[in-house]
Design a protein around this motif. Structure first.
Motif, short mmCIF file in Angstrom:
data_model
loop_
_atom_site.label_atom_id
_atom_site.label_comp_id
_atom_site.label_asym_id
_atom_site.label_seq_id
_atom_site.Cartn_x
_atom_site.Cartn_y
_atom_site.Cartn_z
N SER A 58 0.86 -1.19 0.00
CA SER A 58 0.00 0.00 0.00
C SER A 58 0.89 1.23 0.00
N ALA A 59 0.27 2.39 -0.12
CA ALA A 59 0.96 3.65 0.08
C ALA A 59 1.36 3.75 1.55
N THR B 255 -2.52 8.32 0.91
CA THR B 255 -3.66 8.38 -0.01
C THR B 255 -4.63 9.48 0.42
N GLU C 13 1.14 4.70 -4.05
CA GLU C 13 1.66 3.34 -4.26
C GLU C 13 2.84 3.34 -5.23
N PHE D 272 -3.48 -1.37 -5.36
CA PHE D 272 -4.48 -0.30 -5.54
C PHE D 272 -4.52 0.29 -6.94
N ARG E 238 -10.91 2.31 -2.36
CA ARG E 238 -10.13 2.43 -1.12
C ARG E 238 -9.86 1.06 -0.53
N GLY E 239 -8.68 0.91 0.00
CA GLY E 239 -8.29 -0.39 0.55
C GLY E 239 -7.98 -1.41 -0.54
N GLY E 240 -7.85 -0.94 -1.78
CA GLY E 240 -7.75 -1.85 -2.93
C GLY E 240 -6.48 -2.67 -3.04
N SER E 241 -5.50 -2.42 -2.19
CA SER E 241 -4.26 -3.20 -2.30
C SER E 241 -4.48 -4.68 -1.99
N1 ASP Z 1 -3.65 3.32 -0.36
C1 ASP Z 1 -4.98 2.91 -0.69
C2 ASP Z 1 -5.96 3.40 0.38
O1 ASP Z 1 -5.53 4.00 1.35
C3 ASP Z 1 -5.11 1.45 -0.93
C4 ASP Z 1 -4.78 0.55 0.24
O2 ASP Z 1 -4.21 0.99 1.24
O3 ASP Z 1 -5.09 -0.63 0.15
O4 ASP Z 1 -7.13 3.20 0.25
#
Ligand code: ASP
Ligand code: MG
Length: 448
Positions: free
Chosen positions: A34-35, A40, A122, A188, A202-205
């Motif tokens: 992830s970042a 993000t 990312e 992501f 969001r959270g796509g990693s």
């Molecule tokens: N950096 C992105 C987010 O904060 C993806 C991730 O963390 O999975 O949503």
């Protein structure tokens, strides 16, 4: 191996990740990161600020985050590497400045610009992680995920095109695995067929990791985070919470839906499709096994695996004599929620009434007005959903009795049971939920 934002939040965290990668280097890992935490969000904020007409302030607001990246490189890599990373970082700054200016002037579609801008989190974290791994003498290499994951052009929540993604991942990564190189990818981010940057939501990693793992038929997909696996309940509510050894995909998705800190069901779908085990582990405790999520998991003797809950729930009760013996009533009812794009969590019906719960009340006024055309509407705010999860729950006798006798003196506002074989869901007043979780946890998990 996927590492979340908090697992790469600073130099110390990067060092831990590199060590974990090193410990598994003989298993030819593919690493997805992830970042860095909060990046993000900061990029989204910068985009919004630029959109309002102030790209200068927007750009300046990113400075501390650029600095965090530079710090990691300074702390963990050699001089030559620092130089080359700084060149990369400066390039990213220039490109971001240009993109923010475009957002201010609206010289390209905003949704397209937004994804281009937030992809830098990312892009940079993966480059940095590759450098940190190289500094540890690992044979690591960053690959741009936008060359691997192909999506439609629904910016902000793009859907991967599976066949093309599978082919590209194999084509690009298999030779590297063959050559014992450790590939580092940013999660992501992806690209549309026409080559524009897209993101997976969001959270796509996690989703990226599952896609790549599925394409390569990996032995296991590891999701590294800052808690040890999936817990038997929220540790903030009950300190006795402990790690669950194994869960089935179905149990995990029920838990995710009801607010447990688990993977989103959609994100592990590619793993489910290929029956690949998903392991949730803790980057602070790399020796712990964490939780394994498998196609099916054995029933445990006590049946209950975990107790999830979600607060801030509103109950709506709609009653109408028109419902009696008529059809089409439910369809009309659901249309109201569709109109206002509002998700229903739990639902329970009788002959003449329906009770359901919402956690998003943004359109509540409108929803109530429309529902009034169907019948009398009652609203009860400040509730919590409690979801008891375990394989075989529906089939085991006496379990409901055990749950509810534990809560004898607590009023249960709504019960839903039987739709899924792995869960029993009910709703209580929010102020009671802590007590409810503690009592249930004590009842079902006390003696291990
Ligand atoms: N950096 C992105 C987010 O904060 C993806 C991730 O963390 O999975 O949503
Ligand atoms: Mg995340």
């Amino acid at each position: 191996m996927k590492f979340g934002g908090t697992s790469v939040q600073d130099a110390e965290a990067f060092a831990r990740v590199a060590e974990i990668v090193e410990s598994q280097k003989d298993l030819s890992p593919i690493v997805v990161t992830s970042a860095m935490s909060k990046v993000t969000d900061a990029l989204i904020y910068a985009f919004e600020t630029a959109k309002k007409g102030d790209s200068q302030t927007a750009f300046a607001s990113l400075d501390p985050h650029f600095e965090r990246h530079a710090q990691v490189s300074q702390n963990l890599t050699g001089e030559e590497q620092q130089k080359s990373f700084l060149i990369e970082l400066n390039l990213a700054k220039e490109e971001l400045f240009d993109l923010l200016l475009r957002a201010e002037r609206r010289s390209l579609p905003l949704s397209m610009l937004k994804d281009a801008i937030i992809s830098y989190g990312e892009q940079l974290s993966s480059r940095l992680l590759a450098e940190v791994c190289k500094a540890k003498n690992l044979n690591a290499r960053q690959i741009d995920s936008r060359r691997l994951i192909v999506t439609d052009d629904e910016y902000g929540a793009a859907t991967p095109v599976w066949n093309e993604t599978e082919n590209l991942v194999k084509l690009e990564l298999e030779p590297l695995i063959e050559a014992d190189e450790i590939t580092i990818l940013g999660g992501f981010i992806a690209a549309s067929r026409s080559g524009e940057t897209t993101t997976l939501g969001r959270g796509g990693s996690d989703y990226s990791a599952a896609l790549v793992g599925a394409a390569l038929q990996a032995r296991e997909i590891q999701i590294w985070t800052d808690v040890t696996g999936v817990l038997t309940c929220d540790p903030r509510v009950c300190s006795e919470a402990r790690t669950i050894g194994t869960l089935s995909y179905e149990e995990a998705s029920e838990l995710a839906y009801f607010g447990a800190k688990v993977l989103h069901p959609k994100t592990i779908q590619p793993a489910v499709d290929f029956s690949i085990p998903v392991r949730v582990c803790n980057s602070h405790e790399p020796r712990e096994k964490g939780t394994m999520i498998l196609p099916s998991s054995a029933e445990t003797a006590r049946k209950v695996k975990s107790i999830a809950h979600k607060t801030g729930i509103t109950i709506l009760r709609i009653s109408s004599a028109r419902m009696l013996g008529s059809y089409g009533f439910m369809a009309a009812l659901f249309q109201v929620f569709e109109r206002y794009r509002t998700v229903i969590d739990v639902i329970s019906t009788s002959e003449v009434s329906v009770a359901l719960t919402l956690d998003n009340t943004a359109s509540l006024e409108n929803i109530i007005n429309d529902l009034k055309r169907l019948g009398a509407v009652e609203v009860e705010a400040d509730h919590a959903v409690v979801c008891v999860v375990g394989e075989g729950l529906r089939e085991s006798s006496g379990l409901a009795a055990k749950i509810f006798s534990t809560l004898e003196d607590i009023n249960i506002s709504l019960i839903s049971h039987g739709a899924s074989s792995v869960n029993m869901t009910f709703v209580v007043k929010e102020e009671k939920v802590g007590e409810v979780i503690k009592r249930l946890h004590n009842e079902f998990f006390q003696e291990i």
